[in-house]
Scaffold this motif. Sequence first.
Motif, PDB file in Angstrom:
ATOM      1  N   UNK A 495       0.761  -1.370   0.008  1.00 19.19           N
ATOM      2  CA  UNK A 495      -0.053  -0.145  -0.164  1.00 19.19           C
ATOM      3  C   UNK A 495       1.058   1.159  -0.066  1.00 19.19           C
ATOM      4  N   UNK A 496       2.214   1.107   0.873  1.00 21.77           N
ATOM      5  CA  UNK A 496       2.857   2.438   0.945  1.00 21.77           C
ATOM      6  C   UNK A 496       3.544   2.661  -0.395  1.00 21.77           C
ATOM      7  N   UNK A 497       4.199   1.495  -1.148  1.00 18.43           N
ATOM      8  CA  UNK A 497       4.655   1.790  -2.548  1.00 18.43           C
ATOM      9  C   UNK A 497       3.512   2.203  -3.163  1.00 18.43           C
ATOM     10  N   UNK A 498       2.375   1.725  -3.421  1.00 15.24           N
ATOM     11  CA  UNK A 498       1.496   2.007  -4.332  1.00 15.24           C
ATOM     12  C   UNK A 498       0.959   3.464  -4.372  1.00 15.24           C
ATOM     13  N   UNK A 499       1.018   3.762  -3.285  1.00 11.62           N
ATOM     14  CA  UNK A 499       0.655   5.307  -3.096  1.00 11.62           C
ATOM     15  C   UNK A 499       1.690   6.320  -3.691  1.00 11.62           C
ATOM     16  N   UNK A 500       2.798   5.812  -3.759  1.00  9.20           N
ATOM     17  CA  UNK A 500       3.688   6.642  -4.677  1.00  9.20           C
ATOM     18  C   UNK A 500       3.824   6.208  -5.941  1.00  9.20           C
ATOM     19  N   UNK A 501       3.599   5.079  -6.353  1.00 11.97           N
ATOM     20  CA  UNK A 501       3.848   4.640  -7.759  1.00 11.97           C
ATOM     21  C   UNK A 501       2.449   5.121  -8.588  1.00 11.97           C
ATOM     22  N   UNK A 502       1.188   4.816  -8.052  1.00 15.00           N
ATOM     23  CA  UNK A 502       0.147   5.127  -8.693  1.00 15.00           C
ATOM     24  C   UNK A 502       0.057   6.537  -9.477  1.00 15.00           C
ATOM     25  N   UNK A 503       0.382   7.785  -8.942  1.00 15.56           N
ATOM     26  CA  UNK A 503       0.532   9.031  -9.620  1.00 15.56           C
ATOM     27  C   UNK A 503       1.455   8.879 -10.820  1.00 15.56           C
ATOM     28  N   UNK A 504       2.583   8.343 -10.586  1.00 18.53           N
ATOM     29  CA  UNK A 504       3.479   8.012 -11.903  1.00 18.53           C
ATOM     30  C   UNK A 504       2.964   7.385 -13.097  1.00 18.53           C
ATOM     31  N   UNK A 505       2.072   6.359 -12.578  1.00 16.69           N
ATOM     32  CA  UNK A 505       1.399   5.253 -13.606  1.00 16.69           C
ATOM     33  C   UNK A 505       0.706   5.906 -14.737  1.00 16.69           C
ATOM     34  N   UNK A 506       0.111   7.049 -14.007  1.00 17.94           N
ATOM     35  CA  UNK A 506      -0.988   7.862 -15.040  1.00 17.94           C
ATOM     36  C   UNK A 506      -0.244   8.613 -15.942  1.00 17.94           C
TER      37      UNK A 506
END
Length: 525
Positions: A495-506
Amino acid sequence: MNARSKNIMLMLGGIVSLALLLFAHRQTESDLWTAWQTDEYSHGAIIPFIAALLAWHQLAKEKPVLRPSWLAVPTLLLAALLQLISRLSAFGMTEEYGLVIGITGISLGFLGRRATITLAPALVYLLFAVPLPHLIQANLSQGLQLLSSTLGVMPLDWLGIPVFQEGNVIDLGGYKLQVVDACSGLRYLFPLLSFSYLIAFLLKDKMWKRLIIFLSAIPITIGLNSLRITIIGITVDKWGPGMAEGFIHAFEGWVIFMVCIGILMGETWILRRIGSRGTFRYEYFGLAHGPYSSGRVERSSPPFATILITLALAVLFGMGSVEQLPEIIPAHPPMSGFPTDLGDWHGRAISMESDVLNELKLSDYWLADYKHSDQPPVNFYIAYYASQRVGTTTHSPSNCIPGGGWRIEKSDIISVPLPDGPLNVTRLLIRRGTSAELVYYWFDERGRDLTETTNAKWHLLWDSILMHRSDGALVRLVTPLSTSENEADAEARLNAFLTLARPEMKHFIPGADAINAVAEPKLSQ
């Protein structure tokens, strides 16, 4: 007009309608020919000829009264709808099945319902020439790979040959045998099923015997394909890795297939002698004799309607009035530009081997291990497809993970709270021996986040028609559970990693508003 003249007119009208239908399906026939060049469907080229011979014999034998039926109209319209969906969405499989349905409609329009029922065995046989939808074939292949590997290893254990299995990979000590799609058994299964159907039809006996003959193609294929893996293991152990490659490997495949045919014929011979003795329709191996109908013909309007509909299909589809709509492939930055530093997380990019890339047919991807302080890493993977037309599509980890020797212990859908809103993901707890890992994955399909493969494919069809797009991505995160951790700890890390990676994925995966058409990108790795 006498009955003989009516019969001749119906025959000529049927030939004209069939020619018009085939003209309308020129692209379909080209796609089928391409599929018939593969090992799995190499038998497909002879099926139309065998089906025509079966149809001729059935009509000559039954001599049905010809009652052209108005059922031809809805049947042909259904075939036209499937062809239209294919043209609008680039899903060729609907057009291929539509061709068989169209042939059925012509039969109804000129011969009638009773005669079409007589022709049903031949019409069903045509389906064996049509490739399965890619999603079904991929899942079937993966399941057969794992089952064949497991069954093939058992005799090696009994013989005392050192062997270790991890999913579809069989470790023989100095050589690792990977059971890939080509060794799944599908190249045996599809031809053998078509052959067993033919044998079951030609056998005039109890229905239960014929069903056994047809369905037995499945266990025969699995058993003999597993035996082939066992033989490879034995020969590699005695004479080296060369026994699993080149001509010898291919020759073993041909021998195994001929053994499959022999077992099927032997089974038929035995079943004929159980209970009432069945007979074999040897006359079907020659030309049929006699008229194809009783001579009586009723009604005349359905044939005219059939010709008009097939003519319309030839104009719309055969002459290019309804063209394949161009696909929009949106621009996106190369995945190689995805940041390796996300806050306090530091990543190391990983390149996939060429054989894996050839299997996945990716347009682009990002694969990296990210670490934060002394915690276990998070493996982050994006598989991007600029186009998911036939043969290129995202693969569900739920189907692929067992092939690596992992057992799925838990599977559920959870909502991950993120700053830009909750994200639903499929959550898997997997184990292999004493190792355990937690997996998140979902499908990012043109701005939609989907957790189920079936739902993703439905939206893929819908968006292909309305948006002219079929791009999409699979996103997967994996982290190991250390001996001192529980599931909650691993989940918090993802969850912690996804919080940072999700905005970049877009920035890297095109959303619903991405409409700039560009050439399909090459792999960035």
